[in-house]
Scaffold this active site. Structure first.
Site, PDB file in Angstrom:
ATOM      1  N   GLN A  81      43.842  43.187  40.725  1.00  0.00           N
ATOM      2  CA  GLN A  81      44.732  43.778  39.730  1.00  0.00           C
ATOM      3  C   GLN A  81      44.793  45.302  39.835  1.00  0.00           C
ATOM      4  OE1 GLN A  81      43.011  41.159  36.264  1.00  0.00           O
ATOM      5  NE2 GLN A  81      44.989  41.941  35.621  1.00  0.00           N
ATOM      6  N   HIS A  82      45.810  45.858  39.207  1.00  0.00           N
ATOM      7  CA  HIS A  82      45.928  47.294  38.887  1.00  0.00           C
ATOM      8  C   HIS A  82      46.283  48.208  40.056  1.00  0.00           C
ATOM      9  CE1 HIS A  82      44.191  46.278  35.038  1.00  0.00           C
ATOM     10  NE2 HIS A  82      43.003  46.052  35.532  1.00  0.00           N
ATOM     11  N   ASP A 239      44.139  38.431  39.941  1.00  0.00           N
ATOM     12  CA  ASP A 239      43.016  37.563  40.295  1.00  0.00           C
ATOM     13  C   ASP A 239      42.401  36.840  39.105  1.00  0.00           C
ATOM     14  OD1 ASP A 239      41.937  39.923  39.272  1.00  0.00           O
ATOM     15  OD2 ASP A 239      40.756  40.381  41.056  1.00  0.00           O
TER      16      ASP A 239
END
Length: 481
Positions: A81-82, A239
């Protein structure tokens, strides 16, 4: 390859350290082939990766799957992520991706929180209070520190978006991964024009947010991946949302994921909004919500302490009053991006094994502190915690979670739950089923249950006390930072 009863799908986990691919039989959930290839991540002040190596790793992982990948009817990408992926007009990276554990944007996170109404505004609008992990803070950092690179950007993607777009040729994301950016409003399930304008990001540079269960495209021609032409591509997701799918997670059950980062999360029917910032109000990949707390320091940090001590990671010893906060990469929960590791209470009779146990205790402490905020108040405390991730099979991790939580712990036998969740999503777009129901049909959460033991309140209180007393030191910016 083993004989399959039904159609085959591919689930992918593009994580911080590697890309893994599973070929799964839709009818039975049997993994008929698998592959894995590593990534490189920069060291030093930042954490960066070249997105093109993710694509290369995907190709290598699929080639390891052999003919099974060519027989797959659908594919889905689960990803870290991110991460901020910036692309130019040709679809090539402008610069290496800024990863979730790059904490250089901590000043931008503080400034954005203050400039746009404070924590309550952010929790109400996007469901989360920004930290250095969030993509919006990374974009603000890039615009401030590398303005020429920011001006060259023609598309902004998350890691899983990047791979999905290279498969299909179309820029899409999903609500689960979009909810970790800081510019997707959970209240309206749309990009937030005010936040985007504030950080100077044109919404036209962002991917379309696909609906759960939507087919976002087919695998296009012109690549060397072992997919048949016309293979369906699912939306993919972050995820943690993928792992929730992979477990077929229902409300009331909490997951502790022990990997490079540590996470605790559960599925919720109500949209979360925690103004303290401890819990991130993420969306899941189905239409529900995934309140989540995340730490930056988990298995890698504890393994590093074991290496420094010259010990095997299981060589823990009980009976210690020493406290070790293993914040080797700064920390997100608690929000201490400038912190480093802290050791307190060292004595002549302290052993190396006790120091290692203290590192485990420090890593688990913050995750368990967020557990009650993640779960609904009426959740049954007798329901086992699901322990997943690379550390889940480690005896020292299992015993530490049991001792500090006072709850039973279940360790699913399935190993690659992010990739399995992506495979369940791919199966869902192929058959029309709910992907979480697919995972439950596959019985992915099956595994031994470890009974509850008495909760170690003394250790929890001691760690909390040291953390509180040391806060000014942990919040201090490093020299030259």
């Amino acid at each position: 390859m083993s004989a399959a009863d039904g159609p085959l799908v591919v689930g992918v986990d593009t994580s911080t350290q590697s890309t893994k691919a599973l070929v799964v039989d839709v009818a039975t959930g049997q993994v008929v082939a698998s592959g894995q290839a590593p990534h490189e991540v920069s060291s030093g002040a930042g954490r960066e990766s070249d997105p093109r190596q993710w694509w290369d790793a995907l190709g290598e992982a699929l080639r390891q799957c052999g003919d099974a990948a060519r027989e797959a009817a659908a594919v889905s990408i689960g990803g870290q992520q991110h991460g901020l992926v910036t692309l130019d007009a040709r679809g090539e990276p402008v610069r290496p991706a800024l990863l979730w554990n790059d904490v250089r944007s901590a000043p931008q996170a503080r400034r954005l929180t203050e400039e746009l109404g404070g924590p309550k505004f952010w929790a109400g609008r996007v469901g989360s209070v920004p930290t250095a992990s969030f993509t919006v803070t990374k974009w603000a950092w890039l615009a401030e520190h590398e303005p020429e690179a920011a001006r060259a950007v023609r598309a902004v993607r998350l890691p899983h978006d990047y791979l999905t777009e290279r498969l299909t040729g179309v820029g899409t994301t999903d609500r689960g991964d979009a909810s970790g950016t800081g510019w997707w409003a959970s209240a309206t399930e749309s990009y937030d024009a005010e936040i985007l304008a504030h950080v100077g990001l044109d919404p036209a540079l962002l991917p379309r947010v696909a609906r759960p269960g939507e087919v976002v495209g087919t695998v296009r021609d012109g690549h060397d991946l072992p997919f048949a032409r016309g293979t369906l591509v699912a939306p993919g997701t972050g995820d943690n949302a993928a792992a929730a799918l992979g477990l077929g997670l229902r409300p009331g059950t909490a997951v502790l994921s022990l990997g490079t980062s540590g996470t605790v999360y559960g599925v919720a029917r109500r949209r979360p909004a925690d103004p303290t910032g401890t819990v991130a109000g993420f969306a899941d990949a189905r239409g529900d919500w995934l309140p989540l707390a995340c730490t930056l320091n988990c298995t890698l940090a504890v393994d590093r302490v074991a290496t420094l001590l010259g010990l095997d990671r299981e060589a823990v010893e009980p009976g210690t009053s020493v406290t070790l906060l293993p914040y080797l990469d700064g920390e997100r929960t608690p929000d201490l991006p400038n912190a480093s590791g802290l050791l307190h209470g060292l004595r002549h009779d302290t052993t190396a094994g006790q120091l290692l146990q203290a590192a485990y205790d420090g890593a688990v402490h913050a995750l368990l502190g967020a557990l009650d905020l993640v779960l609904d108040q009426d959740a049954d405390p007798s329901v086992p915690l699901l322990l997943i991730g690379g550390g889940a099979r480690g005896r020292a991790w299992q015993q530490t979670v049991r001792r500090l939580s006072g709850r039973p712990v279940q360790v699913p036998e399935a190993k690659e739950l992010v990739a399995l969740g992506a495979a369940a999503q791919a199966a869902g777009v192929l058959t029309g089923e709910d992907p979480a129901a697919v995972a439950r049909r596959w019985n992915t959460a099956r595994g031994p249950v470890l009974d509850a033991v008495e909760r170690d309140e003394g250790t929890l209180a001691r760690i909390s006390g040291v953390l509180s007393d040391a806060a000014p030191l942990l919040e201090r910016r490093p020299e030259g930072g």
